[in-house]
Structure formats: C-alpha cells, structure tokens
Design a protein around this motif. Structure first.
Motif, short mmCIF file in Angstrom:
data_model
loop_
_atom_site.label_atom_id
_atom_site.label_comp_id
_atom_site.label_asym_id
_atom_site.label_seq_id
_atom_site.Cartn_x
_atom_site.Cartn_y
_atom_site.Cartn_z
N GLN A 11 0.78 -1.18 0.05
CA GLN A 11 -0.08 0.01 -0.09
C GLN A 11 0.92 1.24 -0.12
OE1 GLN A 11 -0.61 -2.69 1.72
NE2 GLN A 11 -2.71 -3.45 1.60
N LEU A 12 2.18 1.05 0.16
CA LEU A 12 3.00 2.16 0.47
C LEU A 12 3.74 2.43 -1.21
CD1 LEU A 12 5.11 1.64 3.44
CD2 LEU A 12 3.57 3.47 3.14
N ASP A 13 2.60 3.31 -1.80
CA ASP A 13 3.07 3.53 -3.11
C ASP A 13 3.15 5.28 -3.57
OD1 ASP A 13 0.42 4.20 -3.40
OD2 ASP A 13 -0.16 2.22 -4.22
N GLU A 14 3.21 5.23 -4.87
CA GLU A 14 3.07 6.81 -5.41
C GLU A 14 2.05 7.52 -4.63
OE1 GLU A 14 4.34 7.69 -9.43
OE2 GLU A 14 3.84 5.39 -9.71
N SER A 15 0.81 6.92 -4.60
CA SER A 15 -0.46 7.56 -4.17
C SER A 15 -0.83 7.47 -2.42
CB SER A 15 -1.58 6.88 -4.79
OG SER A 15 -1.80 5.66 -4.28
N ARG A 16 0.06 6.67 -1.94
CA ARG A 16 0.00 6.63 -0.45
C ARG A 16 1.33 6.48 0.11
NH1 ARG A 16 -4.05 2.68 3.18
NH2 ARG A 16 -3.87 3.98 5.01
N LYS A 17 1.80 7.65 0.85
CA LYS A 17 3.29 7.75 1.18
C LYS A 17 3.31 7.32 2.66
CE LYS A 17 4.91 9.39 -2.50
NZ LYS A 17 5.47 10.83 -2.64
N SER A 18 2.37 6.97 3.51
CA SER A 18 2.34 6.34 4.75
C SER A 18 1.22 5.61 5.31
CB SER A 18 2.42 7.77 5.57
OG SER A 18 1.55 8.62 5.89
N LEU A 19 1.47 4.73 6.23
CA LEU A 19 0.31 3.96 6.83
C LEU A 19 0.06 4.16 8.38
CD1 LEU A 19 0.90 0.45 5.17
CD2 LEU A 19 -0.80 2.23 4.43
N PRO A 20 -0.98 4.18 8.90
CA PRO A 20 -1.14 4.29 10.40
C PRO A 20 -0.11 3.23 11.28
CG PRO A 20 -3.39 4.10 9.33
CD PRO A 20 -2.19 3.86 8.37
N CYS A 21 0.38 3.62 12.05
CA CYS A 21 1.40 2.66 12.70
C CYS A 21 1.79 3.21 14.22
CB CYS A 21 2.78 2.73 12.07
SG CYS A 21 4.08 1.65 12.69
N ASN A 22 2.10 2.24 14.96
CA ASN A 22 2.91 2.72 16.39
C ASN A 22 3.47 1.42 16.94
OD1 ASN A 22 2.84 3.90 18.79
ND2 ASN A 22 0.52 4.58 18.89
N LEU B 29 4.29 10.81 14.97
CA LEU B 29 3.40 11.12 14.14
C LEU B 29 2.37 10.05 13.91
CD1 LEU B 29 5.84 12.59 11.51
CD2 LEU B 29 4.38 13.76 13.38
N GLY B 30 2.66 8.79 14.33
CA GLY B 30 1.79 7.63 14.03
C GLY B 30 1.62 7.25 12.48
N ASP B 31 3.05 7.33 11.94
CA ASP B 31 2.95 7.09 10.74
C ASP B 31 4.01 6.07 10.22
OD1 ASP B 31 0.79 8.56 9.84
OD2 ASP B 31 2.04 10.24 9.18
N ASN C 23 11.68 8.07 7.00
CA ASN C 23 12.01 7.47 8.44
C ASN C 23 12.15 6.19 8.09
OD1 ASN C 23 11.99 7.49 11.01
ND2 ASN C 23 9.82 6.88 11.39
N PRO C 24 13.33 5.41 7.92
CA PRO C 24 13.39 4.13 7.69
C PRO C 24 13.29 3.44 8.96
CG PRO C 24 15.57 5.24 7.95
CD PRO C 24 14.80 6.28 7.87
N SER D 83 -1.59 -0.68 10.12
CA SER D 83 -2.93 -1.15 9.36
C SER D 83 -2.59 -0.74 7.87
CB SER D 83 -3.96 -0.18 10.05
OG SER D 83 -5.12 -0.61 8.94
N SER D 84 -3.01 -1.86 6.98
CA SER D 84 -3.09 -1.90 5.61
C SER D 84 -4.36 -1.05 5.08
CB SER D 84 -2.72 -3.01 4.97
OG SER D 84 -3.59 -3.81 5.22
N ALA D 85 -5.25 -0.79 5.91
CA ALA D 85 -6.62 -0.50 5.51
C ALA D 85 -6.77 0.79 4.81
CB ALA D 85 -7.67 -0.45 6.63
N GLU D 86 -7.87 0.98 3.93
CA GLU D 86 -8.05 2.34 3.33
C GLU D 86 -8.38 3.38 4.47
OE1 GLU D 86 -7.40 3.52 0.34
OE2 GLU D 86 -6.41 1.44 -0.14
#
Length: 349
Positions: free
Chosen positions: A55-66, A85-87, A124-125, A275-278
C-alpha cells in the motif's frame, strides 16, 4: 524446516480465533515478505527479513502505525518519529544488531529509487534488530546493502519461510534455536498477521508446563544461550488508527509472557503495528477486543512456529543452539491431533 511430525499449534495452544488461509502475516492484504540468509555454515549465521506493505506507493506515502517497547535494551530505528506522528513511511527491515545501521541506509536507497520519491528529502527508515553474536561473528557485520536490497526486491505474498532464515538465522530463544516465525488470526471481520524475530530468554512454557532445552546443564553459558530480545511486527486490515495500533502492539509484547519470556534487563522487546486498510473512521474502542485476542494468539503462535521450524545450528566457537522437536512437546497438556486449521497444508503442521 524442523524435523518433527505434524504438530497442531492451534490446538496445542488452545487458541479460539481461526487462523488465516496461510497462517502468516501475508494473509493481511498487500503485505509481502522478503528474506536474505547470510551464512558460511560456520562462523557467520545472519541475514535480513523485510516486511513490505504494498500500500506504500506513489499515491499513499504512509500508513497508520505505532510501537510499543516492553524493554528498551535494543535498537528500533525510526521508532521515535512513529511514536510522534503515528505513520509508517517505509517497509520494516529486521536484521542483526551491528548490521542495523547499514540496513537502514540500504532501505533509504531502496525507497529513493521508488516511483514518487524523485523529490524526497526526508524519510524515516524502520529497522529492528536482535543480537546474533552467540552463534555468528557479529563484529564482521556480514549483512551488506545488496542483501537488504535483495530481500526488499524479492518480497512476495507467499507464506514466508520460518526458523533459521533471514534475520532469524543466528537467533536463539527460550533456550532453543529461535528465528523467524509468523502466524495470523481472524479478529472479527478482519485479519491480524504477525511476524517475529525471536531471540529472548526465559523458560518455554506451554499452557503451564515448562519445557527445558536439551543439554542445558552442559552449557556453561546457558543463560546467555537462551537469547535476549524479540522483534514483533503486527499487521492488520482493520481500519484502526495509530493510537489503537499502539494498544494492539502492547498485546503482542504481552503474548511473549504466555510462552515463558522473562523480560530480562538485557532484552530488547519491541512491537510495531500497522494497518493496511484504506483511510476511514476508526472503530470504537469497545469493539477492539476481538483484534486484541487475535494479536495475542497470532504472536504466541508465531513465536512457537519460529522454534519448531528452526534446525539445530552449530555456529561460532562451536556453540550449538538446539531446535525444538516434537519429542520435547510429547508430554505437553495438548497433543498433536487433527488440524484445526484445514487451510494450512504445509508439511510439519
């Protein structure tokens, strides 16, 4: 794969949540795993494991994360920005302690080559590590850029190999040979997938019964041989937000205790959940219990998978980490029986 008869881990652990189709983190939509093993069969036992959310692609640069830190004696590169940041901006790479910094640089190189990052000036690797120095000559830092790039490039949605592979090659846990393990569980209408790099100490405990490693009394450095850290990656397709992912990450670290982790001073026990959800409205907190249970069970199963699939390995200085066998589990309170997860068809389960 470990040499043992069929073992029904789901029944052995008395789990209640159904396993996913492949019982692995790749049951979560879009999540792929790639691994590179680096070994000479003698002094070097190391490698790389990469969890790649497509899901991390040209259209979506981050996913919710903790992230959740059970005991912070370790390195999880990128953790502070995730907490702030939660990303999640990059795949998650796991490797050996002294190779983590080279792996982070390689991950940045890989990301900058991706479409959509032509003008990127900050990333942020995310790189986690466990110390494989008991079995491997860690000071040589054998993991190179090409090993990291290969793991990222070769990531697939197939069920990942487990045990002494990739970042798990030189690991040991709970007195046995540790490594990479993965599992998935259904949490209501959603899936929770977990991948672990097990290298932590304690006494393996299955539903209250302690299982001692073989030849423990013969090893003068037995406590060191048990291991000292664990990296846990939790993925879900549930539309939870970063705060809720932090709650799931806590449950993953708690699950280590169900199998006998002792959370020693020198242990680096980390969970990173995404989360990989939209993007959509997050579910109400009172509805999260099914996801919490799925996280705990998937983590517990992934840890046990990492032990059961790890072969006995002799490494640096003639040290031996023994693989967990069916004989070790023979007197367990739950015996191997008919599979409770018909979707899993690989030999050994």
């Amino acid at each position: 794969m470990a040499d043992h008869p069929d073992v029904d881990v789901h029944a052995l652990l008395a789990h209640t949540c159904p396993a996913g189709a492949t019982d692995s983190i790749t049951d979560v939509d879009g999540v792929e795993v790639g691994q590179t093993t680096v070994t000479d069969g003698r002094e070097i036992h190391s490698g790389v494991t990469a969890v790649v959310p497509r899901q991390l692609d040209e259209s979506r640069k981050s996913l919710p994360c903790n992230v959740f830190v059970g005991n912070g004696h370790g390195k999880l590169i990128g953790a502070t920005q995730i907490s702030e940041l939660g990303d999640l901006e990059t795949p998650i790479v796991l490797t050996s302690t002294l190779s983590a910094f080279r792996a982070a640089d390689a991950l940045v190189t890989w990301m900058l080559r991706r479409p959509g990052h032509e003008a990127t000036i900050s990333l942020n690797p995310v790189v986690g590590e466990c110390n494989d120095g008991w079995l491997s000559d860690i000071r040589t830092r054998p993991v190179r850029e090409e090993h990291v790039l290969a793991a990222l490039d070769n990531a697939t949605g197939s069920r990942p190999e487990e045990g002494a592979v990739g970042a798990g090659t030189g690991m040991r846990a709970l007195g046995f040979k540790g490594g990479i393990g993965t599992a998935s569980r259904a949490g209501g209408d959603h899936v929770v997938g977990v991948l672990v790099q097990t290298n932590f100490s304690g006494t393996l405990t299955i539903r209250g019964r302690a299982i001692e490693p073989p030849a423990a009394a013969e090893q003068s450095d037995h406590l060191e041989a048990q291991g000292n850290s664990c990296m846990i990656v939790v993925a879900t397709d549930a539309p939870v937000d970063a705060r809720q992912l932090g709650r799931m990450a806590r449950r993953a670290v708690y699950a280590m205790g169900r199998l006998g982790a002792d959370y020693r001073h020198g242990s680096g026990d980390y969970a990173i959940a995404f989360s990989s959800a939209e993007p959509t409205a997050a579910p109400p907190d009172p509805t999260l219990d099914a996801l919490f249970t799925a996280t705990i069970e998937a983590t517990e199963a992934a840890i046990l998978h990492s032990l059961l699939q790890a072969r006995t390995t002799t490494g640096r200085a003639g040290r031996t980490a023994y693989g967990l066998t069916a004989a070790d589990l023979a007197a367990s309170p739950a015996s191997a029986g008919p599979r409770s997860n018909p979707g899993r068809t690989r030999r050994g389960w």
